[in-house]
Scaffold this motif. Structure first.
Motif, PDB file in Angstrom:
ATOM      1  N   THR A 138       0.982  -1.181   0.001  1.00 36.88           N
ATOM      2  CA  THR A 138       0.141   0.031   0.060  1.00 36.88           C
ATOM      3  C   THR A 138       0.893   1.211   0.033  1.00 36.88           C
ATOM      4  N   ALA A 139       1.778   1.221   0.812  1.00 34.40           N
ATOM      5  CA  ALA A 139       2.675   2.485   0.882  1.00 34.40           C
ATOM      6  C   ALA A 139       3.677   2.780  -0.277  1.00 34.40           C
ATOM      7  N   LEU A 140       3.826   1.543  -1.032  1.00 26.25           N
ATOM      8  CA  LEU A 140       4.919   1.565  -2.153  1.00 26.25           C
ATOM      9  C   LEU A 140       3.864   2.215  -3.532  1.00 26.25           C
ATOM     10  N   TYR A 141       2.350   1.842  -3.488  1.00 24.03           N
ATOM     11  CA  TYR A 141       1.503   2.166  -4.455  1.00 24.03           C
ATOM     12  C   TYR A 141       1.253   3.534  -4.163  1.00 24.03           C
ATOM     13  N   ILE A 142       1.207   3.947  -3.028  1.00 24.16           N
ATOM     14  CA  ILE A 142       0.694   5.332  -2.889  1.00 24.16           C
ATOM     15  C   ILE A 142       1.916   6.345  -3.168  1.00 24.16           C
ATOM     16  N   ARG A 143       3.241   5.916  -2.962  1.00 26.81           N
ATOM     17  CA  ARG A 143       4.235   6.640  -3.396  1.00 26.81           C
ATOM     18  C   ARG A 143       4.480   6.602  -5.049  1.00 26.81           C
ATOM     19  N   HIS A 144       4.073   5.531  -5.435  1.00 25.56           N
ATOM     20  CA  HIS A 144       4.096   5.454  -7.058  1.00 25.56           C
ATOM     21  C   HIS A 144       3.111   6.229  -7.849  1.00 25.56           C
ATOM     22  N   ALA A 145       1.959   6.195  -7.220  1.00 28.68           N
ATOM     23  CA  ALA A 145       0.829   7.025  -7.532  1.00 28.68           C
ATOM     24  C   ALA A 145       0.824   8.403  -7.573  1.00 28.68           C
ATOM     25  N   ASN A 146       1.493   8.836  -6.442  1.00 30.93           N
ATOM     26  CA  ASN A 146       1.833  10.364  -6.186  1.00 30.93           C
ATOM     27  C   ASN A 146       2.634  10.942  -7.096  1.00 30.93           C
ATOM     28  N   LYS A 147       3.715  10.056  -7.412  1.00 33.10           N
ATOM     29  CA  LYS A 147       4.916  10.373  -8.209  1.00 33.10           C
ATOM     30  C   LYS A 147       4.497  10.284  -9.718  1.00 33.10           C
ATOM     31  N   ASN A 148       4.112   9.153 -10.159  1.00 36.05           N
ATOM     32  CA  ASN A 148       3.734   8.816 -11.692  1.00 36.05           C
ATOM     33  C   ASN A 148       2.432   9.004 -12.277  1.00 36.05           C
ATOM     34  N   LEU A 149       1.531   8.641 -11.379  1.00 37.74           N
ATOM     35  CA  LEU A 149       0.285   8.526 -11.782  1.00 37.74           C
ATOM     36  C   LEU A 149      -0.504   9.991 -11.616  1.00 37.74           C
ATOM     37  N   ASP A 150      -0.606  10.458 -10.355  1.00 37.50           N
ATOM     38  CA  ASP A 150      -1.466  11.647 -10.056  1.00 37.50           C
ATOM     39  C   ASP A 150      -1.180  13.054 -10.850  1.00 37.50           C
ATOM     40  N   PRO A 151       0.043  13.199 -11.236  1.00 32.56           N
ATOM     41  CA  PRO A 151       0.477  14.196 -11.950  1.00 32.56           C
ATOM     42  C   PRO A 151      -0.119  14.386 -13.543  1.00 32.56           C
ATOM     43  N   LEU A 152       0.030  13.169 -14.030  1.00 32.24           N
ATOM     44  CA  LEU A 152      -0.586  12.935 -15.255  1.00 32.24           C
ATOM     45  C   LEU A 152      -2.072  12.923 -15.467  1.00 32.24           C
ATOM     46  N   ALA A 153      -2.506  12.098 -14.540  1.00 31.18           N
ATOM     47  CA  ALA A 153      -4.152  12.146 -14.439  1.00 31.18           C
ATOM     48  C   ALA A 153      -4.719  13.347 -14.090  1.00 31.18           C
ATOM     49  N   GLY A 154      -3.919  14.209 -13.164  1.00 32.92           N
ATOM     50  CA  GLY A 154      -4.549  15.836 -12.865  1.00 32.92           C
ATOM     51  C   GLY A 154      -4.462  16.538 -14.130  1.00 32.92           C
ATOM     52  N   GLU A 155      -3.177  16.344 -14.772  1.00 33.16           N
ATOM     53  CA  GLU A 155      -2.982  17.233 -16.300  1.00 33.16           C
ATOM     54  C   GLU A 155      -4.404  16.882 -17.107  1.00 33.16           C
ATOM     55  N   LEU A 156      -4.717  15.405 -17.410  1.00 31.62           N
ATOM     56  CA  LEU A 156      -5.717  14.936 -18.363  1.00 31.62           C
ATOM     57  C   LEU A 156      -7.186  15.530 -17.739  1.00 31.62           C
ATOM     58  N   ARG A 157      -7.360  15.330 -16.511  1.00 29.66           N
ATOM     59  CA  ARG A 157      -8.672  15.914 -16.055  1.00 29.66           C
ATOM     60  C   ARG A 157      -8.838  17.334 -16.185  1.00 29.66           C
ATOM     61  N   SER A 158      -7.473  18.205 -16.040  1.00 32.65           N
ATOM     62  CA  SER A 158      -7.765  19.579 -16.180  1.00 32.65           C
ATOM     63  C   SER A 158      -7.992  19.793 -17.732  1.00 32.65           C
ATOM     64  N   ARG A 159      -7.536  19.193 -18.780  1.00 35.40           N
ATOM     65  CA  ARG A 159      -7.691  19.396 -20.064  1.00 35.40           C
ATOM     66  C   ARG A 159      -9.581  18.975 -20.341  1.00 35.40           C
ATOM     67  N   LEU A 160      -9.624  17.834 -19.666  1.00 35.33           N
ATOM     68  CA  LEU A 160     -11.049  17.513 -19.803  1.00 35.33           C
ATOM     69  C   LEU A 160     -12.089  18.572 -19.076  1.00 35.33           C
ATOM     70  N   GLU A 161     -11.601  19.097 -18.241  1.00 36.60           N
ATOM     71  CA  GLU A 161     -12.589  19.944 -17.404  1.00 36.60           C
ATOM     72  C   GLU A 161     -12.434  21.454 -17.798  1.00 36.60           C
ATOM     73  N   GLY A 162     -11.309  21.906 -18.756  1.00 36.54           N
ATOM     74  CA  GLY A 162     -11.148  23.101 -19.264  1.00 36.54           C
ATOM     75  C   GLY A 162     -10.482  23.951 -18.463  1.00 36.54           C
ATOM     76  N   GLU A 163      -9.997  23.333 -17.413  1.00 36.94           N
ATOM     77  CA  GLU A 163      -9.233  24.614 -16.627  1.00 36.94           C
ATOM     78  C   GLU A 163      -7.681  24.587 -17.118  1.00 36.94           C
ATOM     79  N   GLN A 164      -7.171  25.779 -16.738  1.00 33.94           N
ATOM     80  CA  GLN A 164      -5.744  26.351 -16.999  1.00 33.94           C
ATOM     81  C   GLN A 164      -4.984  25.851 -16.251  1.00 33.94           C
ATOM     82  N   ARG A 165      -3.883  25.053 -16.591  1.00 34.72           N
ATOM     83  CA  ARG A 165      -2.725  24.791 -15.500  1.00 34.72           C
ATOM     84  C   ARG A 165      -1.444  25.612 -15.768  1.00 34.72           C
TER      85      ARG A 165
END
Length: 122
Positions: A95-122
Motif C-alpha cells: 500500500t505504501a509503495l503504491y501510494i508513493r508510485h501514484a503520487n509520483k507517476n500517476l497523479d500528476p498525469l491524471a491531474g493534467e488530463l482531468r484539467s484538460r477535460l474540465e477546461g481548466e488552465q494549468r
C-alpha cells in the motif's frame, strides 16, 4: 441570495465543466493517457501477481506443510504465525509503495488530463 462560491469561508472548489463522451474518447486516445495506463499497469500487475503468489504459498504451506508451519520460530511463535503476520506487513508495504508510485507517476498525469477535460488552465 449569494451563491455558495460567494460566501466567505467556503472552501469548496468551483463547479467544473462536465466533459462530453466524445471528449473522454478523444483524451483516451492520446499518448498521455496511454502513458498513464502503462504506468499504472506496469506497477499494479506485477505487484498484484507477486502478492497473490506469496498469499497462495502461505495458504498451501498452511494446508500441506503443517509440520513446517508448526515449528517454533521465536519462543512460542511458530513459523506459521510469523508468516501470517508477514502477510499483514506485506499488505501495508505494498500500500505504501503504491501510494508513493501514484503520487509520483500517476497523479500528476491524471491531474493534467482531468484539467484538460474540465477546461481548466494549468
Amino acid at each position: 441570495m449569494a451563491s455558495s462560491a460567494d460566501r466567505p469561508g467556503d472552501d469548496r472548489p468551483p463547479a467544473k465543466r462536465e466533459p462530453t463522451r466524445d471528449e473522454f474518447v478523444t483524451v483516451s486516445n492520446t499518448p498521455e493517457f496511454a502513458q498513464l495506463r502503462k504506468n499504472f499497469r506496469g506497477f499494479a500487475f506485477p505487484l498484484t501477481a507477486a502478492f497473490l503468489v506469496w498469499y497462495f504459498l502461505f495458504v498451501i504451506l498452511s494446508s500441506y506443510a503443517t509440520d513446517f508451519m508448526s515449528r517454533p520460530f521465536i519462543g512460542n511463535i511458530t513459523v506459521g504465525i510469523f508468516l501470517g503476520l508477514l502477510q499483514f506487513v506485506t499488505t501495508f508495504l505494498l500500500t505504501a509503495l503504491y501510494i508513493r508510485h501514484a503520487n509520483k507517476n500517476l497523479d500528476p498525469l491524471a491531474g493534467e488530463l482531468r484539467s484538460r477535460l474540465e477546461g481548466e488552465q494549468r
